[in-house]
Design a protein around this motif. Structure first.
Motif, mmCIF file in Angstrom:
data_model
loop_
_atom_site.group_PDB
_atom_site.id
_atom_site.type_symbol
_atom_site.label_atom_id
_atom_site.label_comp_id
_atom_site.label_asym_id
_atom_site.label_seq_id
_atom_site.Cartn_x
_atom_site.Cartn_y
_atom_site.Cartn_z
ATOM 1 N N ALA A 1 1.001 8.742 -2.052
ATOM 2 C CA ALA A 1 2.167 9.528 -2.423
ATOM 3 C C ALA A 1 1.254 11.067 -2.213
ATOM 4 O O ALA A 1 -0.122 10.851 -2.543
ATOM 5 C CB ALA A 1 2.669 9.129 -3.513
ATOM 6 N N VAL B 1 9.402 3.883 4.294
ATOM 7 C CA VAL B 1 8.800 2.883 4.696
ATOM 8 C C VAL B 1 9.149 2.763 6.622
ATOM 9 O O VAL B 1 10.333 2.803 7.074
ATOM 10 C CB VAL B 1 9.291 1.077 4.501
ATOM 11 C CG1 VAL B 1 9.117 1.529 2.550
ATOM 12 C CG2 VAL B 1 11.065 1.807 4.308
ATOM 13 N N LEU C 1 -0.760 -4.036 -6.012
ATOM 14 C CA LEU C 1 -0.308 -2.147 -5.372
ATOM 15 C C LEU C 1 -1.663 -1.504 -4.821
ATOM 16 O O LEU C 1 -2.044 -1.465 -6.154
ATOM 17 C CB LEU C 1 0.725 -2.219 -6.249
ATOM 18 C CG LEU C 1 2.476 -1.559 -5.693
ATOM 19 C CD1 LEU C 1 2.817 -3.283 -6.173
ATOM 20 C CD2 LEU C 1 2.938 -1.118 -6.666
ATOM 21 N N ALA D 1 11.317 8.410 -0.746
ATOM 22 C CA ALA D 1 10.100 7.252 -0.043
ATOM 23 C C ALA D 1 11.000 6.857 1.665
ATOM 24 O O ALA D 1 11.741 6.702 1.663
ATOM 25 C CB ALA D 1 10.590 6.528 -0.805
ATOM 26 N N LEU E 1 7.776 -5.068 -0.898
ATOM 27 C CA LEU E 1 8.171 -4.079 -0.413
ATOM 28 C C LEU E 1 9.793 -3.991 -1.010
ATOM 29 O O LEU E 1 9.853 -2.700 -2.164
ATOM 30 C CB LEU E 1 8.435 -3.514 0.757
ATOM 31 C CG LEU E 1 8.269 -2.508 1.017
ATOM 32 C CD1 LEU E 1 7.161 -1.278 0.655
ATOM 33 C CD2 LEU E 1 7.691 -1.782 2.494
ATOM 34 N N LEU F 1 3.974 2.431 2.041
ATOM 35 C CA LEU F 1 5.288 3.363 1.472
ATOM 36 C C LEU F 1 4.509 4.205 1.484
ATOM 37 O O LEU F 1 3.977 4.485 0.846
ATOM 38 C CB LEU F 1 6.136 2.206 1.096
ATOM 39 C CG LEU F 1 6.913 3.122 -0.442
ATOM 40 C CD1 LEU F 1 7.493 2.225 -1.046
ATOM 41 C CD2 LEU F 1 6.315 4.577 -1.457
ATOM 42 N N VAL G 1 -2.953 2.316 -4.356
ATOM 43 C CA VAL G 1 -2.172 3.607 -4.521
ATOM 44 C C VAL G 1 -2.783 4.318 -3.495
ATOM 45 O O VAL G 1 -4.520 4.121 -3.667
ATOM 46 C CB VAL G 1 -2.036 4.230 -5.837
ATOM 47 C CG1 VAL G 1 -1.128 5.555 -5.699
ATOM 48 C CG2 VAL G 1 -0.857 2.448 -6.541
ATOM 49 N N VAL H 1 9.773 -2.941 -5.386
ATOM 50 C CA VAL H 1 8.432 -1.717 -5.749
ATOM 51 C C VAL H 1 9.540 -0.444 -5.026
ATOM 52 O O VAL H 1 9.231 -0.060 -5.823
ATOM 53 C CB VAL H 1 7.283 -1.266 -4.271
ATOM 54 C CG1 VAL H 1 6.531 -0.078 -5.114
ATOM 55 C CG2 VAL H 1 6.360 -3.060 -4.718
ATOM 56 N N ARG I 1 0.859 -0.688 0.206
ATOM 57 C CA ARG I 1 -0.281 0.008 0.228
ATOM 58 C C ARG I 1 0.812 1.437 0.089
ATOM 59 O O ARG I 1 2.138 1.559 1.576
ATOM 60 C CB ARG I 1 -0.668 -0.005 0.927
ATOM 61 C CG ARG I 1 -2.071 -0.849 1.345
ATOM 62 C CD ARG I 1 -2.450 -1.497 2.893
ATOM 63 N NE ARG I 1 -1.615 -1.457 3.602
ATOM 64 C CZ ARG I 1 -1.032 -1.630 4.831
ATOM 65 N NH1 ARG I 1 -2.457 -1.591 5.802
ATOM 66 N NH2 ARG I 1 -0.169 -1.905 5.822
ATOM 67 N N VAL I 2 0.717 1.734 -1.220
ATOM 68 C CA VAL I 2 1.981 2.982 -1.115
ATOM 69 C C VAL I 2 0.652 4.948 -0.856
ATOM 70 O O VAL I 2 -0.457 4.634 -1.664
ATOM 71 C CB VAL I 2 2.427 3.122 -2.946
ATOM 72 C CG1 VAL I 2 3.377 4.711 -3.139
ATOM 73 C CG2 VAL I 2 2.523 2.084 -2.783
ATOM 74 N N VAL J 1 4.729 6.647 -10.015
ATOM 75 C CA VAL J 1 4.778 5.736 -9.044
ATOM 76 C C VAL J 1 3.737 4.654 -9.710
ATOM 77 O O VAL J 1 3.805 3.628 -10.139
ATOM 78 C CB VAL J 1 2.897 5.697 -7.247
ATOM 79 C CG1 VAL J 1 2.043 4.277 -7.524
ATOM 80 C CG2 VAL J 1 3.916 6.957 -6.606
#
Length: 322
Positions: free
Chosen positions: A100, A276, A125, A274, A286, A146, A127, A289, A97-98, A109
């Motif tokens: 941004a 984490v 993924l 980025a 991860l 992330l 987003v 990615v 799970r991102v 992304v």
């Protein structure tokens, strides 16, 4: 041996991060009395005082900070264990799970997702667009894995909860109305626009980036209009209502009435990072990615250098806006 309670240690860490028992309770979906009781029990288990009165509030003792320093290493190892267990359950598949910020979604992304579809078809993924502060709250709470943001608005490198990964130095270009007298001026510098009306947000990251860049060039920009989105900012520029700094990453839809210029000697940049949760960066889901984001950022960096090299001969670059 001392008995360690991970759940109570997480509560202690949340109190440190949130500052008050009430704020910690809200973040943990607990009552303040339950938070206080859990921390009282933890202090008894460890045999040291963890909280002390500070006015109407409480603050962590030196022993509490010592405990958390060691607990962060435990949390990082648990993140590694979670990642490995997830990979074992899913095989090569997994979910990342991102979160941004807006311009990073199409510029970094999405290209990374397209690469990973071919390389890791089992990777899922998800987003979520979020501003910097929200992205790190989501990351700390475990709601995303992330977070992409600007370095100036990310937690410090010394924050033991996160591992920061530098991705890109994104150049800021100058957006001018197509008929502006300086649209074709050679060797354009930011200071040449000191007397112009400027367009940027009233608050938040972009306001701070614009004012800091102008102040570094020797002047304070006159904010004629306030807008936060690139659609609005570039519409105002196109209408001849002012000038603006625009990140090169914010390139998508063409506007024929806006000229962008690469600044000659004092080109400002914003740094994209980025992050984490510490220990998760090596996880089987991860790590690829992060690697894909690195490759996309490296490709963009090459493109930025080429664009900068063309500036002297290109006086009519049309901005692409998202």
């Amino acid at each position: 041996m001392t008995e360690w309670d991970i759940k109570k240690l997480r509560i202690l860490r949340t109190l440190r991060d949130r500052g008050t028992v009430t704020a910690a309770a809200e973040a943990l979906l607990m009552t303040p009395s339950a938070v206080s009781q859990q921390l009282t029990n933890l202090a008894k288990q460890l045999g040291v005082p963890l909280l002390e009165a500070h006015g109407r509030r409480v603050r962590l003792t030196g022993a509490a900070h010592l405990v958390l320093r060691h607990a962060e290493a435990v949390f990082a190892q648990l993140e590694r264990a979670d990642a490995e267990l997830d990979a074992q359950r899913r095989g090569e598949a997994g979910r990342v799970r991102v979160a941004a910020f807006s311009t990073a979604v199409p510029a970094l992304v999405v290209p990374a997702v397209l690469r990973l579809r071919a390389e890791r078809p089992g990777l899922d993924l998800r987003v979520r667009e979020a501003e910097a502060a929200e992205a790190y709250e989501l990351l700390a709470a475990g709601d995303v894995d992330l977070a992409l943001s600007l370095a100036a608005h990310a937690p410090t490198a010394g924050d033991a909860r996160f591992t920061r990964v530098p991705l890109l130095a994104d150049p800021l270009d100058l957006a001018l109305p197509a008929g502006h007298p300086l649209a074709d001026a050679p060797g354009l510098r930011l200071a040449d626009l000191s007397g112009e009306p400027w367009i940027f947000g009233g608050s938040g990251p972009w306001s701070e980036i614009t004012t800091a860049a102008c102040e570094a060039a020797g002047f304070v920009p006159e904010q004629a209009h306030s807008a936060a989105g690139w659609t609005a900012i570039l519409a105002l520029v196109e209408a001849g209502m002012g000038v603006a700094l625009v990140p090169r990453m914010a390139a998508a839809e063409r506007r024929t009435g806006v000229v962008t210029r690469v600044l000659s000697a004092d080109q400002p940049r914003r740094h994209v990072v980025a992050a984490v949760r510490r220990g998760a960066e090596e996880g089987p889901a991860l790590a690829p990615v992060l690697a894909a984001l690195h490759r996309v950022a490296a490709d963009r960096g090459t493109g930025d250098r080429e664009a900068g090299g063309r500036e002297a001969g290109d006086r009519s670059a049309i901005i692409q806006e998202n």
